[in-house]
Design a protein around this motif. Structure first.
Motif, short mmCIF file in Angstrom:
data_model
loop_
_atom_site.label_atom_id
_atom_site.label_comp_id
_atom_site.label_asym_id
_atom_site.label_seq_id
_atom_site.Cartn_x
_atom_site.Cartn_y
_atom_site.Cartn_z
N ALA A 78 0.83 -1.21 0.00
CA ALA A 78 0.00 0.00 0.00
C ALA A 78 0.86 1.26 0.00
N ILE A 79 1.90 1.28 0.83
CA ILE A 79 2.78 2.45 0.88
C ILE A 79 3.57 2.58 -0.41
N HIS A 80 4.05 1.45 -0.93
CA HIS A 80 4.86 1.47 -2.14
C HIS A 80 4.05 1.96 -3.34
N ARG A 81 2.82 1.50 -3.45
CA ARG A 81 2.02 1.83 -4.64
C ARG A 81 1.29 3.16 -4.52
N PHE A 82 0.79 3.47 -3.33
CA PHE A 82 -0.09 4.63 -3.19
C PHE A 82 0.50 5.75 -2.33
N GLY A 83 1.66 5.49 -1.71
CA GLY A 83 2.23 6.48 -0.81
C GLY A 83 3.02 7.55 -1.52
N SER A 84 3.35 8.61 -0.77
CA SER A 84 4.24 9.65 -1.27
C SER A 84 5.68 9.15 -1.21
N GLU A 85 6.56 9.82 -1.89
CA GLU A 85 7.97 9.43 -1.83
C GLU A 85 8.50 9.58 -0.40
N GLU A 86 8.02 10.57 0.32
CA GLU A 86 8.45 10.73 1.71
C GLU A 86 7.97 9.56 2.56
N GLN A 87 6.75 9.10 2.35
CA GLN A 87 6.26 7.94 3.10
C GLN A 87 7.05 6.69 2.76
N ARG A 88 7.36 6.51 1.49
CA ARG A 88 8.16 5.35 1.09
C ARG A 88 9.53 5.37 1.76
N GLU A 89 10.18 6.53 1.71
CA GLU A 89 11.52 6.63 2.30
C GLU A 89 11.50 6.45 3.81
N GLN A 90 10.42 6.92 4.44
CA GLN A 90 10.34 6.83 5.90
C GLN A 90 10.14 5.40 6.37
N TRP A 91 9.30 4.61 5.65
CA TRP A 91 8.87 3.34 6.18
C TRP A 91 9.43 2.12 5.46
N LEU A 92 9.52 2.14 4.16
CA LEU A 92 9.80 0.90 3.44
C LEU A 92 11.17 0.29 3.76
N PRO A 93 12.26 1.03 3.83
CA PRO A 93 13.53 0.37 4.15
C PRO A 93 13.51 -0.34 5.49
N ARG A 94 12.91 0.27 6.50
CA ARG A 94 12.86 -0.36 7.82
C ARG A 94 11.89 -1.54 7.86
N MET A 95 10.85 -1.47 7.04
CA MET A 95 9.93 -2.61 6.97
C MET A 95 10.55 -3.75 6.18
N ALA A 96 11.29 -3.44 5.14
CA ALA A 96 11.96 -4.49 4.35
C ALA A 96 13.00 -5.23 5.17
N SER A 97 13.64 -4.54 6.09
CA SER A 97 14.66 -5.18 6.92
C SER A 97 14.06 -5.92 8.11
N GLY A 98 12.77 -5.69 8.38
CA GLY A 98 12.13 -6.30 9.53
C GLY A 98 12.29 -5.50 10.80
N GLU A 99 12.93 -4.33 10.70
CA GLU A 99 13.07 -3.48 11.88
C GLU A 99 11.70 -2.99 12.36
N VAL A 100 10.82 -2.68 11.41
CA VAL A 100 9.47 -2.23 11.73
C VAL A 100 8.49 -3.24 11.14
N ILE A 101 7.55 -3.70 11.97
CA ILE A 101 6.49 -4.59 11.52
C ILE A 101 5.27 -3.74 11.19
N GLY A 102 4.57 -4.10 10.12
CA GLY A 102 3.38 -3.36 9.72
C GLY A 102 2.13 -4.21 9.80
N CYS A 103 0.98 -3.55 9.84
CA CYS A 103 -0.31 -4.23 9.77
C CYS A 103 -1.22 -3.43 8.84
N PHE A 104 -2.38 -4.00 8.55
CA PHE A 104 -3.27 -3.47 7.52
C PHE A 104 -4.68 -3.49 8.06
N GLY A 105 -5.26 -2.32 8.30
CA GLY A 105 -6.56 -2.23 8.94
C GLY A 105 -7.68 -1.97 7.95
N LEU A 106 -8.38 -3.01 7.54
CA LEU A 106 -9.53 -2.88 6.65
C LEU A 106 -10.77 -3.51 7.27
N THR A 107 -10.71 -4.78 7.63
CA THR A 107 -11.86 -5.50 8.17
C THR A 107 -12.34 -4.89 9.48
#
Length: 395
Positions: free
Chosen positions: A113-142
């Protein structure tokens, strides 16, 4: 002519490995070894206790393997092919559906969701740390009252004077919720449904863990409570409005399930074959009886048909040709057949089939959740029914 044919391989009766490149096989074998070393020796105990201890360490290890956000490109992600991601899902779910769910939610839902729909700032802030497992993410829809009908969600985001957003609502059955450092939350706004990147240490956000589960017990499942959660204006995902945002994320995650369910099926099938070769009744191995061989043959046919289907869909995704209806085709077929393989395997093991000394009942109960989440059987049947007839029967 027959002398030149390769030997029949009971583990790969259709020769599907011939379709895989050396890099594909290397990815598969790496994930298989990790699961054998880090999950299989402990998973029965974790399941019985209803815990996933050391989840943060496991996430970092999976990040080290490149398994988080595996098919995404840039920002620390591995940029693997769809087939390679699928093979990883199969191997992870052969260990346990809860481990594959951890990876799917992290990479195919939150990171996607962040990669496809996020801003470049959001991608830079979150994706590297999520890819390394430093930060765990969740997805709130249901939500508690809206599972298959997310368009009627009650979670609301209102824009305050000055541009801040304030979120109120609840989400339910959220994998990784209680251990997540960031949540992608979908909410109704005056503009339509929007996605928000929510750091979980924000005031008003809480994620109590859901207990008393009889499925996906070695997985963290939570409720998300949003009580006046105030976010800056740039917390919204800028590139999408409406249900097409979360539904496209779900399609990506469902693709991983098409592969992963075959991992649970393979584990149960292999357990049944090994058991049938050694378990004796009436003076001979039960694998020598015609009825047992009929069960094994039918399971093998459905298992390897399912793997072929997953592989075909993966090649279509890599070619940019995979449609959501085709993903529904795969999830509907493969999860149903995986459950049937587990149930048939249980009959071969007899009473031993209900013991956690064997993986069969654990896989069967896990797959009951996999059957429901990210689209129930009925929803995928209706997706295909609409595609086949041109008539919308959802309402």
């Amino acid at each position: 002519m027959s002398a030149s044919l390769p030997a029949f391989d009971p583990a790969d009766p259709l020769g599907i490995d011939d379709l895989l490149s050396e890099e594909d096989l290397a990815v598969r074998d790496t994930v298989r070894r990790w699961a054998a070393d880090r999950v299989l020796p402990h998973i029965a105990d974790w399941y019985e206790r209803g815990e996933l201890p050391g989840i943060r360490e496991l996430a970092r290890e999976l990040g080290g393997l490149g398994a988080l956000g595996m098919s995404l490109h840039g920002h620390g992600c591995a940029g693997a092919s769809a087939v390679q991601y699928g093979l990883a899902c199969l191997e992870l779910e052969a260990a346990d559906s809860g481990i594959r769910s951890l990876v799917s939610v992290q990479g195919s839902l939150a990171m996607y969701a962040i990669h496809r729909f996020g801003s470049e700032e959001q991608r830079e802030q979150w994706l590297p740390r999520m890819a390394s497992g430093e930060v765990i993410g969740c997805f709130g829809l249901t939500e508690p009252d809206h599972g298959s009908d997310p368009g009627n969600m009650r979670t609301r985001a209102r824009r305050e004077p000055g541009g801040d957003w304030v979120l109120d609502g609840r989400k339910m059955w959220i994998t990784n919720g209680s251990v997540a450092g960031v949540a992608v939350v979908w909410a109704r706004t005056d503009e339509g449904i929007r996605g928000f990147v929510v750091p979980t240490d924000t005031a008003g956000f809480s994620a109590p863990e859901i207990k008393h589960k009889w499925s996906l017990r070695a997985s963290v499942t939570s409720e998300l409570v949003l009580d006046g959660v105030r976010l800056p204006a740039d917390a919204v995902l800028p590139a999408v409005t409406g249900l097409k945002g979360p539904l496209s994320c779900l399609s990506h995650a469902r693709y991983g399930i098409v592969w992963g369910s075959m991992g649970a099926a393979r584990s149960s099938f292999e357990t049944a074959v090994d058991y049938a070769r050694t378990r004796e009744q009436f003076g001979r191995p039960i694998g020598g009886f015609q009825l047992t061989q009929a069960k094994l043959a039918d399971m093998a046919v459905e298992l390897h048909k399912g793997v072929l289907l997953a592989h075909h869909l993966g090649r279509r995704m890599d070619a940019g040709k995979l449609r959501p209806e085709q993903i529904s085709f795969g999830k509907l077929n493969n999860v149903r057949e995986a459950i049937e393989i587990c149930r048939t395997s249980r009959t071969i093991l007899g009473a031993n089939g209900i013991s956690l000394e064997y993986p069969v009942m654990r896989h069967a109960t896990n797959l009951e959740s996999v059957l429901t989440y990210e689209g129930t059987v009925e929803m995928h049947q209706l997706v295909l029914g609409k595609a086949l007839t041109g008539i919308d029967a959802f309402r």
